[in-house]
Motif scaffolding. Sequence first.
Motif, short mmCIF file in Angstrom:
data_model
loop_
_atom_site.label_atom_id
_atom_site.label_comp_id
_atom_site.label_asym_id
_atom_site.label_seq_id
_atom_site.Cartn_x
_atom_site.Cartn_y
_atom_site.Cartn_z
N VAL A 121 0.83 -1.22 0.00
CA VAL A 121 0.00 0.00 0.00
C VAL A 121 0.86 1.26 0.00
CG1 VAL A 121 -1.66 1.35 1.35
CG2 VAL A 121 -2.00 -1.11 1.05
N PHE A 122 1.92 1.28 0.82
CA PHE A 122 2.69 2.52 0.96
C PHE A 122 3.86 2.62 -0.02
CE2 PHE A 122 0.49 2.77 5.00
CZ PHE A 122 0.24 4.13 5.08
N GLN A 123 4.52 1.51 -0.35
CA GLN A 123 5.69 1.58 -1.20
C GLN A 123 5.38 1.22 -2.65
OE1 GLN A 123 8.62 2.77 -0.22
NE2 GLN A 123 7.88 3.10 1.84
N ASP A 124 4.77 0.04 -2.84
CA ASP A 124 4.51 -0.38 -4.21
C ASP A 124 3.50 0.53 -4.91
OD1 ASP A 124 6.27 -2.53 -4.06
OD2 ASP A 124 4.77 -3.84 -3.18
N SER A 125 2.49 0.99 -4.16
CA SER A 125 1.49 1.86 -4.80
C SER A 125 2.08 3.19 -5.23
CB SER A 125 0.32 2.11 -3.83
OG SER A 125 0.71 3.00 -2.80
N ALA A 126 3.14 3.64 -4.54
CA ALA A 126 3.77 4.91 -4.90
C ALA A 126 4.35 4.87 -6.30
CB ALA A 126 4.87 5.26 -3.89
N MET A 127 4.54 3.66 -6.83
CA MET A 127 5.07 3.54 -8.19
C MET A 127 4.10 4.10 -9.23
SD MET A 127 8.13 2.32 -8.11
CE MET A 127 8.27 3.43 -6.70
N VAL A 128 2.81 4.24 -8.87
CA VAL A 128 1.87 4.78 -9.85
C VAL A 128 2.23 6.22 -10.18
CG1 VAL A 128 0.12 5.66 -8.24
CG2 VAL A 128 -0.56 4.88 -10.51
N THR A 129 2.68 6.98 -9.19
CA THR A 129 3.09 8.36 -9.48
C THR A 129 4.39 8.37 -10.27
OG1 THR A 129 4.29 8.56 -7.38
CG2 THR A 129 1.99 9.21 -7.39
N ALA A 130 5.30 7.44 -9.92
CA ALA A 130 6.56 7.36 -10.66
C ALA A 130 6.32 6.95 -12.10
CB ALA A 130 7.50 6.38 -9.96
N VAL A 131 5.37 6.02 -12.30
CA VAL A 131 5.06 5.58 -13.66
C VAL A 131 4.52 6.74 -14.48
CG1 VAL A 131 3.40 4.23 -14.98
CG2 VAL A 131 4.75 3.14 -13.21
N ILE A 132 3.58 7.46 -13.91
CA ILE A 132 2.98 8.57 -14.64
C ILE A 132 4.02 9.64 -14.94
CG2 ILE A 132 1.27 10.41 -14.49
CD1 ILE A 132 -0.34 8.43 -12.69
N ASP A 133 4.86 9.91 -13.95
CA ASP A 133 5.88 10.94 -14.12
C ASP A 133 6.97 10.48 -15.07
OD1 ASP A 133 7.42 13.16 -13.86
OD2 ASP A 133 8.12 12.73 -11.84
N HIS A 134 7.54 9.30 -14.81
CA HIS A 134 8.73 8.86 -15.54
C HIS A 134 8.41 8.05 -16.80
CE1 HIS A 134 11.34 10.29 -12.39
NE2 HIS A 134 10.64 9.62 -11.49
N VAL A 135 7.24 7.42 -16.85
CA VAL A 135 6.94 6.55 -17.98
C VAL A 135 5.89 7.16 -18.91
CG1 VAL A 135 6.24 4.21 -18.64
CG2 VAL A 135 7.53 4.57 -16.57
N VAL A 136 5.19 8.18 -18.46
CA VAL A 136 4.19 8.83 -19.29
C VAL A 136 4.60 10.26 -19.62
CG1 VAL A 136 1.78 9.53 -19.49
CG2 VAL A 136 2.36 7.39 -18.34
#
Length: 624
Positions: free
Chosen positions: A151-166
């Motif tokens: 919930v706290f660490q893996d879910s934070a990847m959604v912001t990283a994905v949007i920022d870094h991958v989109v």
Amino acid sequence: MKGLGRIYLATWPYLFAQLGHFLALLGLNLLLLGFGTAVGFLGIDVLMDSVGRAEPLSAMQAAVMLLPEAGYVGVEALSESARLEVLFRFLIVSAVILVATTSAFTLLAMYKVWILQRVNQGLRVTMVRNAEDLSLRFHARMPAGDGIYRVFQDSAMVTAVIDHVVVQPVISIAMMALQIAVATLFSPYFAVLMLFASVVVLALALVVTPRLRTWSQAARRANAELFTRVQETFQGIQAIKAYGFEDANLARFRDESTKALDTAFALRRDFAALKVVVSYLLALLLFATDYLATRFVLAEGAVFGASLLVLFGMSVTQWTVAVHEARRSRIGAFALHFEELVRVWCYAQDMAVGLGRAFWLLAQQPEVSDPAEPVAFPAVREGVRFHGVGFGYAADTPVLRGFNFAARPGEVTALVGASGAGKSTAMALLLRLFDPDEGSVAIDGVDLRSVLRADLREHVAIALQENVLFPTSIADNLRYASPAATDDEIREAAEVAFAAEFIEALPDGFETVLGVGGALLSTGQKQRLSIARALVRGAPVLVLDEPTASLDAATERQVFANLRAWAQGRVVIVITHRLSTIRTADRIAVLADGGVVESGSHDALMARRGPYRDLVAANERPRG
């Protein structure tokens, strides 16, 4: 790539909610970057040619620096004073542009963070909502620390994905395409070299990708295990100290911490190795174009797309030192954006693994769900009835088999049996924490699977054996399941649970803030608060799981007398091992071998000389 795409596509619902903001952010970034490119060309041309070589300004350059055309545009050469004035004006304009663009990029960065945090918030809330719906069978198999890490660490990847991958890749690819287009205007040879370097770098990245994902999976598993170890250490610190387990626990923590560090280092080592190779290849590209551009300058050749370069602030026709530097800055910008793209690709693998773990939790389906056409909760006039119930946590190990049990309003019904007989399991079925594999659980003849879970749990209250308390005030703890409860209702429940006296003796009474796990209270006081919290709801069905296990005899008698008076018109089911509690029940059901083997009052069961009498005899037998 297919698996990677599936994971990233799963983020789309969370992106779509903020799509307008993302499009606005992209447009503003491209606008600022385009402006920066034009200004960069303008600056190189002015400094190198006009200030350095006394060449006249173009009409556009003069207008930008608020200079008149006379003496600056269309002259054979700039005078010394004119060159100094151009330099002075250029510095002023550069300072203004620097302040404006820096402020703009800072505001855009803050805007981006705001958008990304809204996306992460949406995902986290959805994950916790889904986790709450999952059965206790699922939570029993999954370590709490692992769930928290997701919930706290893996879910934070959604912001990283949007920022870094989109966001960043779109901007980087757009800028790389722009740099290739501009480089083509200098000479098509540059574009060919840039495209060739792109193919080589992308091929290399694809070869390394499987290794990056393998290390990322190992690193996240190791960190989740370490997180669980830390949680267990702090939760069980009393037992660790009591049994002298400090050294052994520390050794286990050290081993798991070392494993987490080693796998994280291996992942970043491979990241670094790929980035070094890419940087080397792009440096070769820059040197190759430097060689060609130098030959063009020496030959005083014509610029391939001079007429179109005017659109980017360059009024040139032949190769000069200024053109050489302008070309170099564009290819250098291409290399920087490409290195950023490779870095993003590397981190995308780690992000995909993290998101995969987060979405795995979302993909788990609850075993207990609401009916498509629910019926209203009944009035509870006949009571609770289990009919032919079969249930097991695993298919090959049933806990209840043909379980029949009834509890009527106005009575206190005790469910007794040896440890592990299935008493608490039966009550979990009453709350629909599970659904029976066979048979049915009904209230007033209404199968509980036909009512909404929220409606059921609003009308069935339970005092848990674990006495779970939160580090808030006593009043907030009592209101946990009934936020709208009044002060009078809280006090009444505390009085029934024989807790009001010790609560009022505390410094702040009902507003006393408890420590973690109710550390300020004795075990018996925690138990009475747990009973009071169940009573606050005023539910027509009350389940008490070992309600008096930690109470002294006098307090137990008082609590049970109060409960019997409170229970008028309500169904009260007590799970207990204590003989003193069992004796006072109106009816007793003995659970063994997965079913009720006998039931009746204490006196009637004792007269039968059956399993209940054996249970009482074992309870009264001296120990030690």
